[in-house]
Write a protein that holds these residues in place. Structure first.
Motif, mmCIF file in Angstrom:
data_model
loop_
_atom_site.group_PDB
_atom_site.id
_atom_site.type_symbol
_atom_site.label_atom_id
_atom_site.label_comp_id
_atom_site.label_asym_id
_atom_site.label_seq_id
_atom_site.Cartn_x
_atom_site.Cartn_y
_atom_site.Cartn_z
ATOM 1 N N GLU A 8 1.154 -21.655 -1.845
ATOM 2 C CA GLU A 8 0.299 -21.688 -0.660
ATOM 3 C C GLU A 8 -0.661 -20.513 -0.651
ATOM 4 N N VAL A 9 -1.652 -20.607 0.217
ATOM 5 C CA VAL A 9 -2.579 -19.503 0.460
ATOM 6 C C VAL A 9 -2.301 -18.978 1.861
ATOM 7 N N VAL A 11 -3.450 -17.051 5.073
ATOM 8 C CA VAL A 11 -4.702 -16.714 5.762
ATOM 9 C C VAL A 11 -4.366 -15.864 6.975
ATOM 10 N N VAL A 22 -11.821 -20.994 6.960
ATOM 11 C CA VAL A 22 -11.096 -20.862 5.695
ATOM 12 C C VAL A 22 -9.940 -21.848 5.644
ATOM 13 N N LEU A 26 -9.582 -24.811 2.831
ATOM 14 C CA LEU A 26 -8.421 -24.869 1.950
ATOM 15 C C LEU A 26 -7.733 -26.225 2.040
ATOM 16 N N SER A 31 -5.042 -27.558 -0.721
ATOM 17 C CA SER A 31 -4.105 -26.439 -0.850
ATOM 18 C C SER A 31 -3.206 -26.330 0.363
ATOM 19 N N VAL A 33 -1.382 -24.259 3.189
ATOM 20 C CA VAL A 33 -1.872 -23.068 3.879
ATOM 21 C C VAL A 33 -0.796 -22.540 4.820
ATOM 22 N N ARG A 210 -15.551 -22.593 2.406
ATOM 23 C CA ARG A 210 -15.723 -23.152 1.061
ATOM 24 C C ARG A 210 -16.071 -22.066 0.054
ATOM 25 N N VAL A 213 -12.866 -20.506 -0.902
ATOM 26 C CA VAL A 213 -12.136 -21.365 -1.839
ATOM 27 C C VAL A 213 -12.688 -21.190 -3.251
ATOM 28 N N LEU A 216 -11.276 -18.174 -4.727
ATOM 29 C CA LEU A 216 -9.851 -18.327 -5.008
ATOM 30 C C LEU A 216 -9.585 -19.148 -6.266
ATOM 31 N N LEU A 241 -8.668 -26.427 -5.811
ATOM 32 C CA LEU A 241 -7.256 -26.184 -5.592
ATOM 33 C C LEU A 241 -6.468 -27.478 -5.591
#
Length: 262
Positions: A8-9, A11, A22, A26, A31, A33, A210, A213, A216, A241
């Protein structure tokens, strides 16, 4: 089963103007999150906006100081997913006033709200990110870090300090194998709430998301510590992602896709 979960990302400041963009970008890219913010009610609204997204989880937490950031790191370390990256979209309170009209402690307060939380978060999340398999740590930079923001002198000085903080962290994180970068947003951010006073040239939240992303994405060649949002154009990343997420789902269904290693 935990090894089957896509990373995961994380935030930070996910319910704010930039953070919400964001999160949306994502999820658009496929992805998972983990959205973190201090205000539970705003996080609930964010979750409701993406109620059909199984990849979104929310967590009420703070990085306002070392203790809070350390507790967040402990909670994230217990999660079953790996950590692909961290996006720090937190920002201090920005009140209009002239520097010369306010006593010195007001500038100190600006540093405490704008700069120190970034450092506290990085101190505890950068090592955790590396241990959990991630290599990208991004921050959102506010406008007018290199020239004064009329009426917002305290914020200009603090944002400029945050910019320097990122350049130092960029160098210090290299031995960890983590790339620290700031996406420098050179104009105010448009949202539905400020439509009535928005001006031409203000940026949309999804475009900023975006651009995050894109930074990333594993294939991103940009290694600068400071990347101007104007350089990214905010174009929609082409499933950057989502490819990883799709591979995990293929493996879970018994039909491994290209690039999947059991």
């Amino acid at each position: 089963m935990s090894g089957m979960l896509a990373p995961e990302v994380l935030v930070l400041g996910a319910s704010g103007r930039v953070g919400s963009g964001v999160v949306a970008a994502l999820l658009e890219a496929g992805s998972p999150v983990l959205a973190v913010a201090r205000d539970a009610s705003r996080l609930e609204r964010l979750a409701a906006m993406h109620a059909d997204e199984p990849g979104l989880e929310v967590m009420v937490a703070s990085v306002s100081d070392d203790g809070a950031a350390a507790e967040l790191a402990r909670r994230v370390s217990r999660r079953p997913r790996g950590l692909r990256g961290v996006v720090d979209a937190t920002a201090g309170v920005r009140r209009t006033s002239r520097l010369l009209d306010q006593p010195a402690p007001v500038l100190t307060a600006s540093f405490e709200q704008e700069v120190l939380p970034h450092l506290a978060a990085a101190r505890h999340l950068l090592p955790l990110l590396k241990r959990r398999g991630g290599d990208r740590y991004l921050l959102a930079g506010g406008p007018h870090a290199r020239c004064g923001w009329a009426g917002y002198g305290h914020a200009s000085v603090a944002i400029a300090a945050s910019r320097m903080l990122v350049q130092v962290l960029h160098e210090e994180a290299q031995p960890l194998g983590v790339r620290v970068q700031m996406l420098s947003i050179d104009a105010p951010v448009w949202t539905p709430d400020n439509t009535g006073r928005a001006c031409a040239g203000w940026h949309g939240t999804l475009g900023i998301g975006r651009a995050m992303v894109s930074l990333l994405a594993t294939s991103s060649p940009d290694a600068r510590s400071i990347v101007s949002y104007a350089d990214t154009a905010g174009e929609r990343p082409p499933g950057m992602l989502g490819r990883d997420f799709a591979a995990v789902l293929d493996a879970a269904s018994g039909t491994p896709g290209p690039g999947w290693a059991a």
